[in-house]
Design a protein around this motif. Structure first.
Motif, PDB file in Angstrom:
ATOM      1  N   UNK A   1      49.750  29.031  69.487  1.00  0.00           N
ATOM      2  CA  UNK A   1      48.950  29.576  70.733  1.00  0.00           C
ATOM      3  C   UNK A   1      49.325  28.653  71.972  1.00  0.00           C
ATOM      4  N   UNK A   2      49.126  27.441  71.861  1.00  0.00           N
ATOM      5  CA  UNK A   2      49.347  26.510  73.023  1.00  0.00           C
ATOM      6  C   UNK A   2      50.779  26.500  73.179  1.00  0.00           C
ATOM      7  N   UNK A   3      51.702  26.609  72.069  1.00  0.00           N
ATOM      8  CA  UNK A   3      53.181  26.377  72.243  1.00  0.00           C
ATOM      9  C   UNK A   3      53.737  27.902  73.040  1.00  0.00           C
ATOM     10  N   UNK A   4      53.013  28.782  72.652  1.00  0.00           N
ATOM     11  CA  UNK A   4      53.507  30.029  73.308  1.00  0.00           C
ATOM     12  C   UNK A   4      53.043  30.257  74.725  1.00  0.00           C
ATOM     13  N   UNK A   5      52.163  29.566  75.351  1.00  0.00           N
ATOM     14  CA  UNK A   5      51.632  29.739  76.703  1.00  0.00           C
ATOM     15  C   UNK A   5      52.716  29.600  77.704  1.00  0.00           C
ATOM     16  N   UNK A   6      53.011  30.693  78.791  1.00  0.00           N
ATOM     17  CA  UNK A   6      53.686  30.555  79.454  1.00  0.00           C
ATOM     18  C   UNK A   6      53.258  30.257  81.033  1.00  0.00           C
TER      19      UNK A   6
ATOM     20  N   UNK B   1      51.880  22.997  88.206  1.00  0.00           N
ATOM     21  CA  UNK B   1      51.447  23.969  86.929  1.00  0.00           C
ATOM     22  C   UNK B   1      50.613  23.218  86.053  1.00  0.00           C
ATOM     23  N   UNK B   2      49.642  23.781  85.408  1.00  0.00           N
ATOM     24  CA  UNK B   2      48.785  23.145  84.531  1.00  0.00           C
ATOM     25  C   UNK B   2      47.883  24.264  83.916  1.00  0.00           C
ATOM     26  N   UNK B   3      47.037  23.846  83.141  1.00  0.00           N
ATOM     27  CA  UNK B   3      46.437  24.544  82.123  1.00  0.00           C
ATOM     28  C   UNK B   3      45.247  25.506  83.007  1.00  0.00           C
ATOM     29  N   UNK B   4      44.921  25.103  84.292  1.00  0.00           N
ATOM     30  CA  UNK B   4      43.888  25.751  85.241  1.00  0.00           C
ATOM     31  C   UNK B   4      44.881  26.685  86.231  1.00  0.00           C
ATOM     32  N   UNK B   5      46.004  26.248  86.735  1.00  0.00           N
ATOM     33  CA  UNK B   5      47.106  27.006  87.381  1.00  0.00           C
ATOM     34  C   UNK B   5      48.228  27.202  86.709  1.00  0.00           C
ATOM     35  N   UNK B   6      48.382  28.478  85.929  1.00  0.00           N
ATOM     36  CA  UNK B   6      49.386  28.739  84.911  1.00  0.00           C
ATOM     37  C   UNK B   6      50.126  29.616  85.831  1.00  0.00           C
ATOM     38  N   UNK B   7      49.819  30.143  86.892  1.00  0.00           N
ATOM     39  CA  UNK B   7      51.073  30.916  87.573  1.00  0.00           C
ATOM     40  C   UNK B   7      50.750  30.609  89.083  1.00  0.00           C
ATOM     41  N   UNK B   8      51.992  30.378  89.891  1.00  0.00           N
ATOM     42  CA  UNK B   8      52.171  30.105  91.261  1.00  0.00           C
ATOM     43  C   UNK B   8      52.841  31.121  91.768  1.00  0.00           C
ATOM     44  N   UNK B   9      52.273  32.017  92.703  1.00  0.00           N
ATOM     45  CA  UNK B   9      52.542  32.994  93.497  1.00  0.00           C
ATOM     46  C   UNK B   9      52.710  32.629  94.843  1.00  0.00           C
ATOM     47  N   UNK B  10      53.934  32.565  95.366  1.00  0.00           N
ATOM     48  CA  UNK B  10      54.245  31.950  96.658  1.00  0.00           C
ATOM     49  C   UNK B  10      54.007  33.101  97.655  1.00  0.00           C
ATOM     50  N   UNK B  11      53.898  34.371  97.232  1.00  0.00           N
ATOM     51  CA  UNK B  11      53.513  35.564  98.047  1.00  0.00           C
ATOM     52  C   UNK B  11      54.889  35.697  99.001  1.00  0.00           C
ATOM     53  N   UNK B  12      54.896  36.211 100.045  1.00  0.00           N
ATOM     54  CA  UNK B  12      56.337  36.231 101.044  1.00  0.00           C
ATOM     55  C   UNK B  12      56.561  35.113 101.660  1.00  0.00           C
ATOM     56  N   UNK B  13      57.710  34.713 101.219  1.00  0.00           N
ATOM     57  CA  UNK B  13      58.400  33.447 101.973  1.00  0.00           C
ATOM     58  C   UNK B  13      59.424  33.874 102.930  1.00  0.00           C
TER      59      UNK B  13
END
Length: 406
Positions: free
Chosen positions: A18-23, A94-106
């Motif tokens: 499960x950990x290995x498959x975390x994206x 990117x870490x276990x808490x912040x798995x997704x980084x959304x930059x929004x509109x650049x």
């Protein structure tokens, strides 16, 4: 027991899987800041923050959107580039808490638009080499308030100033310090270094100056002297300095001397006064140079003009045997000096006036012994004298440089 052990191993494997498959996802949209339209095929790169190695790369889709997956957590750099636009760079984690980084509109900015608002601030080079001249920018060196030129010179690389004010530059003694290319009330360097404030200086130039003869004739005789030229700030080309000395002694002896010098642009003014009965009847050779007066000797100056300078001995040092070092002179003397240049230095004036009186009181005693065959003859005489003398002189030199091409 074996069943429990098998279940434990299966559980560990499942958790690890499960950990290995975390994206970890990185997404956003690229927009033009001026036209607000989606920018297709914009290059998006993800780099490792530590070594800037490329980790992921993609291009924006037809709607200007992008999405990337990262196989690991860590610190990264997002780099967005598009031809004609300024690069967009942002660091993220990117870490276990912040798995997704959304930059929004650049929003990307056109380089032409960006350059309109850029103000480049920089520090002027502290040292410049112009041919055989080394130029120091005085503003690049910090000095204490009310410091003199001497304190500024001590900070310049390649220049040393000892406790007596002697200047050495690039291993050679500096015997001449100019101000805006001209002598400053004489050729004593300490007149500049000990009297002009350091914050008045714009540039300090160091170069090898040709001899006066080579400058006048245009023929290089190989003689050069290490010279410093102090260029003053435009709003600081004026000032004054001077000195006052006084002394009293036993038997009613006294000696007082005052000297004042002022300058404003090309204009220079000097005045001095001496009052005493110690035997000093005029300026010493050092003060005479600082006063900047002229005498009855003549030579060509650096710019091809005629320069008068004072010779040895003072005006009242001897006059028809009236003084000659005998008696105690009560002397009162003074002088004025003014010079100016204008019209691009094509016109110049140099004027001097000196006046003084000297009263000499003394007693002269003579004892004479004649040895004769018949014996000795002794004679003595006693003479008192009280002489008075007043002298004055003035000179005015007006120089015009003619343009032979006109």
């Amino acid at each position: 027991m074996k069943v429990f052990a098998l279940l434990y191993v299966l559980l560990v494997l499942c958790v690890s899987s499960l950990f290995a498959q975390k994206k970890y996802l990185i997404k956003g949209a690229i927009t033009d800041s001026m036209a607000t339209y989606k920018m297709i095929n914009t290059s998006i790169s993800v780099l490792n923050e530590k070594d800037s190695i490329l980790l992921k790369y993609t291009r924006a889709d037809a709607d200007g959107n992008f999405i990337l997956s990262s196989p690991k957590s860590g610190r990264f750099i997002l780099l967005v580039t598009y031809p004609g636009y300024a690069d967009y760079v942002e660091n993220f984690v990117l870490d276990s808490v912040n798995t997704t980084k959304d930059f929004g509109s650049i929003n990307l900015i056109l380089k032409a638009t960006l350059l309109q608002d850029v103000i480049i601030q920089g520090k002027v080079a502290s040292i410049k080499i112009k041919g055989d001249t080394t130029e120091y920018n005085a503003g690049s060196y910090s000095i204490a308030p009310n410091s003199k030129v001497e304190d500024l010179l001590k900070q310049l690389p390649g220049i040393q100033v000892d406790k007596d004010g002697k200047i050495t530059a690039q291993g050679e003694t500096v015997n001449k310090v100019l101000v805006d290319g001209e002598e400053f009330f004489g050729d004593d360097p300490t007149l500049v270094t000990k009297n002009i404030r350091g914050d008045m200086v714009d540039k300090v130039q160091l170069y090898d100056k040709k001899s006066d003869q080579a400058t006048f004739t245009g023929i290089d005789d190989g003689e050069k002297s290490k010279t410093i030229n102090i260029k003053l700030k435009e709003d600081k080309k004026n000032g004054y300095f001077g000195k006052a000395e006084g002394g009293l002694g036993t038997d009613k002896f006294y000696n007082n001397q005052v000297m004042f010098n002022a300058f404003k642009g090309k204009q220079k003014f000097s005045v001095f006064g001496i009052f005493g009965n110690t035997g000093q009847t005029g300026l010493g050779w050092e003060d005479r140079d600082k006063y900047g007066g002229s005498g009855n000797n003549m030579e060509f100056s650096d710019d091809g003009g005629i320069m008068f300078f004072s010779g040895g001995g003072d005006d009242f040092d001897s006059f028809d045997g009236r003084y000659n070092g005998q008696g105690i002179p009560s002397a009162n003397s003074g002088g004025l000096h003014y010079e100016n240049k204008w019209n691009s230095d094509k016109h110049a004036i140099n004027s001097n006036y000196k006046a003084g009186s000297i009263g000499i009181e003394g007693t002269r005693e003579n004892l004479i012994q004649n040895n004769l065959p018949g014996g000795l003859i002794n004679s003595s005489s006693n003479q008192k004298f009280d002489n008075m003398m007043f002298r004055q002189k003035g000179d005015l030199t007006y120089t015009v440089k003619l343009d032979t091409t006109s």
